[in-house]
Design a protein around this motif. Structure first.
Motif, mmCIF file in Angstrom:
data_model
loop_
_atom_site.group_PDB
_atom_site.id
_atom_site.type_symbol
_atom_site.label_atom_id
_atom_site.label_comp_id
_atom_site.label_asym_id
_atom_site.label_seq_id
_atom_site.Cartn_x
_atom_site.Cartn_y
_atom_site.Cartn_z
ATOM 1 N N UNK A 123 30.381 -10.344 -28.445
ATOM 2 C CA UNK A 123 29.808 -9.304 -29.783
ATOM 3 C C UNK A 123 28.482 -9.115 -29.146
ATOM 4 N N UNK A 124 27.921 -9.689 -28.221
ATOM 5 C CA UNK A 124 26.384 -9.514 -27.843
ATOM 6 C C UNK A 124 26.376 -8.759 -26.501
ATOM 7 N N UNK A 125 25.317 -8.065 -26.265
ATOM 8 C CA UNK A 125 25.217 -7.237 -25.330
ATOM 9 C C UNK A 125 23.623 -7.176 -24.900
ATOM 10 N N UNK A 126 23.361 -6.460 -23.682
ATOM 11 C CA UNK A 126 22.010 -6.362 -23.202
ATOM 12 C C UNK A 126 21.890 -4.729 -22.934
ATOM 13 N N UNK A 127 20.613 -4.310 -23.365
ATOM 14 C CA UNK A 127 20.420 -2.909 -22.684
ATOM 15 C C UNK A 127 19.200 -3.116 -21.964
ATOM 16 N N UNK A 128 18.982 -2.771 -20.793
ATOM 17 C CA UNK A 128 17.996 -2.838 -19.913
ATOM 18 C C UNK A 128 17.722 -1.701 -19.098
ATOM 19 N N UNK A 129 16.569 -1.474 -19.103
ATOM 20 C CA UNK A 129 15.927 -0.354 -18.110
ATOM 21 C C UNK A 129 15.127 -0.913 -17.232
ATOM 22 N N UNK A 186 11.301 -2.216 -18.224
ATOM 23 C CA UNK A 186 10.719 -1.263 -18.973
ATOM 24 C C UNK A 186 11.368 -1.184 -20.432
ATOM 25 N N UNK A 187 12.622 -1.481 -20.382
ATOM 26 C CA UNK A 187 13.119 -1.684 -21.723
ATOM 27 C C UNK A 187 14.229 -3.014 -21.776
ATOM 28 N N UNK A 188 14.069 -3.846 -22.713
ATOM 29 C CA UNK A 188 15.098 -5.087 -22.632
ATOM 30 C C UNK A 188 15.275 -5.520 -24.140
ATOM 31 N N UNK A 189 16.786 -5.140 -24.609
ATOM 32 C CA UNK A 189 17.140 -5.577 -25.851
ATOM 33 C C UNK A 189 18.148 -6.557 -25.490
ATOM 34 N N UNK A 190 18.304 -7.648 -26.182
ATOM 35 C CA UNK A 190 19.649 -8.587 -26.401
ATOM 36 C C UNK A 190 19.892 -8.695 -27.544
ATOM 37 N N UNK A 191 21.247 -8.402 -28.163
ATOM 38 C CA UNK A 191 21.591 -8.267 -29.357
ATOM 39 C C UNK A 191 22.992 -9.256 -29.471
ATOM 40 N N UNK A 249 0.864 -1.148 0.105
ATOM 41 C CA UNK A 249 0.144 0.093 -0.002
ATOM 42 C C UNK A 249 0.891 1.319 0.185
ATOM 43 N N UNK A 250 2.031 1.379 0.441
ATOM 44 C CA UNK A 250 3.058 2.485 0.648
ATOM 45 C C UNK A 250 4.096 2.201 -0.331
ATOM 46 N N UNK A 251 4.078 1.225 -1.401
ATOM 47 C CA UNK A 251 5.088 0.947 -2.292
ATOM 48 C C UNK A 251 5.331 2.041 -3.014
ATOM 49 N N UNK A 252 6.486 2.165 -3.366
ATOM 50 C CA UNK A 252 7.128 3.275 -4.576
ATOM 51 C C UNK A 252 7.851 2.601 -5.619
ATOM 52 N N UNK A 253 7.714 3.208 -6.852
ATOM 53 C CA UNK A 253 8.574 2.883 -7.952
ATOM 54 C C UNK A 253 9.592 3.844 -8.258
ATOM 55 N N UNK A 254 10.891 3.254 -8.139
ATOM 56 C CA UNK A 254 12.168 4.082 -8.708
ATOM 57 C C UNK A 254 12.490 3.533 -9.824
ATOM 58 N N UNK A 255 12.936 4.406 -10.640
ATOM 59 C CA UNK A 255 13.412 4.408 -12.068
ATOM 60 C C UNK A 255 14.785 4.300 -12.151
ATOM 61 N N UNK A 256 15.626 3.276 -12.432
ATOM 62 C CA UNK A 256 17.154 3.392 -12.592
ATOM 63 C C UNK A 256 17.560 3.552 -13.928
ATOM 64 N N UNK A 257 18.560 4.468 -13.955
ATOM 65 C CA UNK A 257 19.141 4.539 -15.369
ATOM 66 C C UNK A 257 19.317 3.316 -16.272
ATOM 67 N N UNK A 258 19.304 3.339 -17.526
ATOM 68 C CA UNK A 258 19.805 2.342 -18.383
ATOM 69 C C UNK A 258 20.953 1.609 -18.256
ATOM 70 N N UNK A 259 21.145 0.304 -18.380
ATOM 71 C CA UNK A 259 22.282 -0.404 -18.524
ATOM 72 C C UNK A 259 22.491 -1.049 -19.938
ATOM 73 N N UNK A 260 23.809 -0.747 -20.254
ATOM 74 C CA UNK A 260 24.262 -1.165 -21.603
ATOM 75 C C UNK A 260 25.694 -2.039 -21.362
#
Length: 159
Positions: A79-85, A154-159, A59-70
Motif C-alpha cells: 500500500x505504500x508508494x513513492x513519487x520521485x522526480x 525535485x519532488x519526493x513523496x513517500x506515502x 564547469x561544462x555540466x548540464x542538468x537533465x530532468x527525468x520524468x516522474x516515477x511512481x
C-alpha cells in the motif's frame, strides 16, 4: 545435611548469574560488531561520493530532468508508494545526450531500485542521501563511465 543442600543451591544460583553475565557480554559484543560493520559504514558510504564530486570539473555540466516515477514500495501489504522526480547533473553535453538516449534503461534501473526499497529504508534523511548515491552509481553504470555528477530530488513523496 540441611547445610549441604542450601550450599548447593547457592552455588547453582551463582552459576546462573555467571552464565547470564557471559551471555549478556556476548550479545553486547555481537551488537557492537554488527553496528561497526554494517551501520557505521553506511554513514561513511556517503562521504566518498562527496569527495568524488569535488574532483569532477563541473564547469561544462548540464542538468537533465527525468520524468516522474511512481513506484510501489517493497512493503508486505503493497500500500505504500513513492513519487520521485529527478534532475540529473552530468559532466557535459555528450553525457546528457547519452543519458537521454538511454531513457528506457534509465527508467528501468530507477524503477527497479525504488521498488526494492521499503518505507523504513527511505524514512530517514541519511537513507535519502544513500538513495541519491545509489542512483548516481546506477546511472553511471548505464552510461558506462563516471559522467553523472549528482542527482537532485525535485519532488519526493513517500506515502
Amino acid at each position: 545435611m540441611i547445610e549441604e543442600g542450601s550450599e548447593s543451591k547457592k552455588k547453582s544460583g551463582k552459576m546462573k548469574w555467571i552464565i547470564m553475565l557471559l551471555v549478556l557480554l556476548l550479545l553486547g559484543g555481537g551488537g557492537y560488531y554488527a553496528y561497526t560493520t554494517y551501520f557505521q559504514n553506511s554513514t561513511e558510504a556517503a562521504a566518498p561520493q562527496d569527495v568524488q564530486l569535488e574532483e569532477v570539473d563541473t564547469s561544462d555540466s548540464m542538468v537533465v530532468t527525468l520524468p516522474s516515477f511512481l513506484v510501489n514500495l517493497s512493503d508486505p501489504l503493497g500500500r505504500r508508494y513513492i513519487k520521485l522526480t529527478l534532475d540529473v547533473e552530468v559532466a557535459n553535453a555528450d553525457s546528457a545526450q547519452t543519458l537521454e538516449a538511454q531513457g528506457a534503461k534509465v527508467r528501468d534501473a530507477v524503477i527497479l531500485l525504488l521498488s526494492s526499497k521499503s518505507y523504513a529504508d527511505l524514512a530517514s534523511l541519511e537513507s535519502k542521501l544513500l538513495l541519491k548515491n545509489e542512483l548516481v552509481t546506477r546511472l553511471n553504470q548505464i552510461i558506462g563511465s563516471s559522467k553523472v555528477v549528482r542527482v537532485y530530488f525535485t519532488e519526493l513523496v513517500i506515502q
